[in-house]
Motif scaffolding. Structure first.
Motif, mmCIF file in Angstrom:
data_model
loop_
_atom_site.group_PDB
_atom_site.id
_atom_site.type_symbol
_atom_site.label_atom_id
_atom_site.label_comp_id
_atom_site.label_asym_id
_atom_site.label_seq_id
_atom_site.Cartn_x
_atom_site.Cartn_y
_atom_site.Cartn_z
ATOM 1 N N UNK A 100 0.857 -1.180 0.000
ATOM 2 C CA UNK A 100 0.000 0.000 0.000
ATOM 3 C C UNK A 100 0.894 1.232 0.000
ATOM 4 N N UNK A 101 0.366 2.332 -0.481
ATOM 5 C CA UNK A 101 1.136 3.586 -0.502
ATOM 6 C C UNK A 101 0.498 4.589 0.446
ATOM 7 N N UNK A 102 1.328 5.264 1.209
ATOM 8 C CA UNK A 102 0.895 6.370 2.058
ATOM 9 C C UNK A 102 1.586 7.618 1.535
ATOM 10 N N UNK A 103 0.825 8.674 1.316
ATOM 11 C CA UNK A 103 1.467 9.911 0.878
ATOM 12 C C UNK A 103 0.714 11.101 1.435
ATOM 13 N N UNK A 104 1.437 12.157 1.603
ATOM 14 C CA UNK A 104 0.857 13.399 2.086
ATOM 15 C C UNK A 104 1.016 13.565 3.580
ATOM 16 N N UNK A 105 1.028 14.805 4.026
ATOM 17 C CA UNK A 105 1.238 15.100 5.443
ATOM 18 C C UNK A 105 0.156 14.508 6.356
ATOM 19 N N UNK A 106 -1.075 14.490 5.891
ATOM 20 C CA UNK A 106 -2.168 13.985 6.730
ATOM 21 C C UNK A 106 -2.011 12.492 6.999
ATOM 22 N N UNK A 107 -1.708 11.713 5.960
ATOM 23 C CA UNK A 107 -1.537 10.270 6.131
ATOM 24 C C UNK A 107 -0.353 9.968 7.038
ATOM 25 N N UNK A 108 0.727 10.736 6.891
ATOM 26 C CA UNK A 108 1.898 10.519 7.743
ATOM 27 C C UNK A 108 1.597 10.905 9.192
ATOM 28 N N UNK A 109 0.820 11.961 9.400
ATOM 29 C CA UNK A 109 0.451 12.373 10.754
ATOM 30 C C UNK A 109 -0.413 11.303 11.422
#
Length: 138
Positions: A100-109
Protein backbone atom coordinates in the motif's frame (compact mmCIF):
# COMPACT_ATOMS: atom_id res chain seq x y z
CA UNK A 1 69.43 -3.09 -71.35
CA UNK A 2 65.83 -2.83 -72.58
CA UNK A 3 64.83 -5.44 -70.11
CA UNK A 4 66.38 -3.48 -67.29
CA UNK A 5 64.60 -0.27 -68.26
CA UNK A 6 61.34 -2.14 -68.61
CA UNK A 7 61.81 -3.84 -65.28
CA UNK A 8 62.72 -0.57 -63.55
CA UNK A 9 59.66 1.19 -64.90
CA UNK A 10 57.45 -1.74 -63.99
CA UNK A 11 58.82 -1.53 -60.45
CA UNK A 12 57.88 2.16 -60.27
CA UNK A 13 54.25 1.51 -61.19
CA UNK A 14 53.52 -0.77 -58.23
CA UNK A 15 55.09 1.77 -55.90
CA UNK A 16 52.87 4.52 -57.27
CA UNK A 17 49.84 2.24 -57.02
CA UNK A 18 50.83 1.29 -53.48
CA UNK A 19 51.23 4.97 -52.56
CA UNK A 20 47.83 5.74 -54.07
CA UNK A 21 46.27 2.81 -52.19
CA UNK A 22 47.99 3.99 -49.01
CA UNK A 23 46.50 7.46 -49.38
CA UNK A 24 43.05 5.97 -50.03
CA UNK A 25 43.28 3.61 -47.08
CA UNK A 26 44.49 6.48 -44.87
CA UNK A 27 41.52 8.58 -45.97
CA UNK A 28 39.19 5.64 -45.25
CA UNK A 29 40.75 5.21 -41.83
CA UNK A 30 40.30 8.91 -41.05
CA UNK A 31 36.65 8.72 -42.16
CA UNK A 32 36.12 5.65 -39.99
CA UNK A 33 37.74 7.36 -37.00
CA UNK A 34 35.54 10.43 -37.53
CA UNK A 35 32.44 8.18 -37.62
CA UNK A 36 33.50 6.46 -34.41
CA UNK A 37 34.19 9.77 -32.69
CA UNK A 38 30.74 11.03 -33.71
CA UNK A 39 29.17 7.82 -32.36
CA UNK A 40 31.04 8.19 -29.06
CA UNK A 41 29.94 11.82 -28.75
CA UNK A 42 26.31 10.78 -29.40
CA UNK A 43 26.62 8.01 -26.78
CA UNK A 44 28.00 10.46 -24.21
CA UNK A 45 25.12 12.90 -24.83
CA UNK A 46 22.58 10.06 -24.45
CA UNK A 47 24.27 8.84 -21.27
CA UNK A 48 24.17 12.34 -19.76
CA UNK A 49 20.48 12.66 -20.68
CA UNK A 50 19.75 9.24 -19.17
CA UNK A 51 21.67 10.04 -16.00
CA UNK A 52 19.71 13.28 -15.62
CA UNK A 53 16.40 11.44 -16.01
CA UNK A 54 17.40 8.76 -13.51
CA UNK A 55 18.47 11.38 -10.98
CA UNK A 56 14.95 12.82 -11.05
CA UNK A 57 13.16 9.47 -10.70
CA UNK A 58 12.53 7.83 -7.34
CA UNK A 59 14.32 4.51 -7.65
CA UNK A 60 15.29 3.94 -4.04
CA UNK A 61 13.09 2.60 -1.30
CA UNK A 62 14.84 3.08 2.06
CA UNK A 63 13.70 0.87 4.93
CA UNK A 64 12.23 2.93 7.77
CA UNK A 65 11.18 0.12 10.09
CA UNK A 66 8.54 -2.41 11.08
CA UNK A 67 5.43 -2.06 13.25
CA UNK A 68 3.98 -4.48 15.85
CA UNK A 69 1.93 -6.23 13.15
CA UNK A 70 4.99 -7.01 11.05
CA UNK A 71 4.27 -4.44 8.36
CA UNK A 72 7.40 -3.03 6.74
CA UNK A 73 7.61 0.69 5.92
CA UNK A 74 9.83 2.03 3.14
CA UNK A 75 10.40 5.58 1.94
CA UNK A 76 10.35 6.20 -1.80
CA UNK A 77 12.83 8.55 -3.43
CA UNK A 78 14.50 11.41 -1.64
CA UNK A 79 13.77 12.98 1.72
CA UNK A 80 11.16 15.38 0.37
CA UNK A 81 9.07 12.84 -1.56
CA UNK A 82 6.68 12.21 1.33
CA UNK A 83 5.65 8.80 0.00
CA UNK A 84 5.85 5.60 1.98
CA UNK A 85 5.29 2.04 0.87
CA UNK A 86 3.78 -0.31 3.43
CA UNK A 87 4.24 -4.04 2.90
CA UNK A 88 1.89 -6.27 4.83
CA UNK A 89 3.33 -9.68 5.69
CA UNK A 90 2.09 -12.97 4.30
CA UNK A 91 -1.04 -13.94 6.21
CA UNK A 92 -1.64 -17.25 7.97
CA UNK A 93 -4.24 -18.06 5.31
CA UNK A 94 -1.41 -18.05 2.77
CA UNK A 95 -2.31 -14.91 0.88
CA UNK A 96 0.60 -13.07 -0.70
CA UNK A 97 2.15 -9.98 0.82
CA UNK A 98 0.44 -6.77 -0.26
CA UNK A 99 1.73 -3.26 -0.81
CA UNK A 100 0.00 0.00 0.00
CA UNK A 101 1.14 3.59 -0.50
CA UNK A 102 0.90 6.37 2.06
CA UNK A 103 1.47 9.91 0.88
CA UNK A 104 0.86 13.40 2.09
CA UNK A 105 1.24 15.10 5.44
CA UNK A 106 -2.17 13.99 6.73
CA UNK A 107 -1.54 10.27 6.13
CA UNK A 108 1.90 10.52 7.74
CA UNK A 109 0.45 12.37 10.75
CA UNK A 110 -2.17 9.64 11.22
CA UNK A 111 0.54 7.00 11.07
CA UNK A 112 2.67 8.83 13.65
CA UNK A 113 -0.34 9.02 16.01
CA UNK A 114 -0.99 5.29 15.60
CA UNK A 115 2.59 4.20 16.35
CA UNK A 116 3.53 3.52 19.99
CA UNK A 117 6.42 5.88 20.89
CA UNK A 118 7.96 3.49 23.44
CA UNK A 119 7.55 0.33 21.35
CA UNK A 120 10.64 -1.71 20.55
CA UNK A 121 9.85 -1.66 16.84
CA UNK A 122 7.47 1.26 16.58
CA UNK A 123 9.54 3.78 18.55
CA UNK A 124 12.37 3.86 15.97
CA UNK A 125 9.84 3.61 13.12
CA UNK A 126 7.94 6.60 14.54
CA UNK A 127 11.17 8.66 14.68
CA UNK A 128 11.94 7.73 11.06
CA UNK A 129 8.45 8.71 9.91
CA UNK A 130 8.74 12.01 11.79
CA UNK A 131 12.00 12.73 9.92
CA UNK A 132 10.16 12.07 6.63
CA UNK A 133 7.19 14.23 7.66
CA UNK A 134 9.22 17.28 8.79
CA UNK A 135 10.28 18.50 5.32
CA UNK A 136 6.67 18.26 4.15
CA UNK A 137 5.46 20.58 6.89
CA UNK A 138 7.98 23.28 5.94
Amino acid sequence: LGKMIGSASSRGRPRAAAAKEGKESEAEMRATIAEHEAAVAKYRRLKLDTDEILDNVALRADLLGTDRHGRTYRQLGGRSSGSLLVQSPVSLAGSAASWEALSGPRALAQLVCALHPDGVREGPLRQSVLRVARPLEE
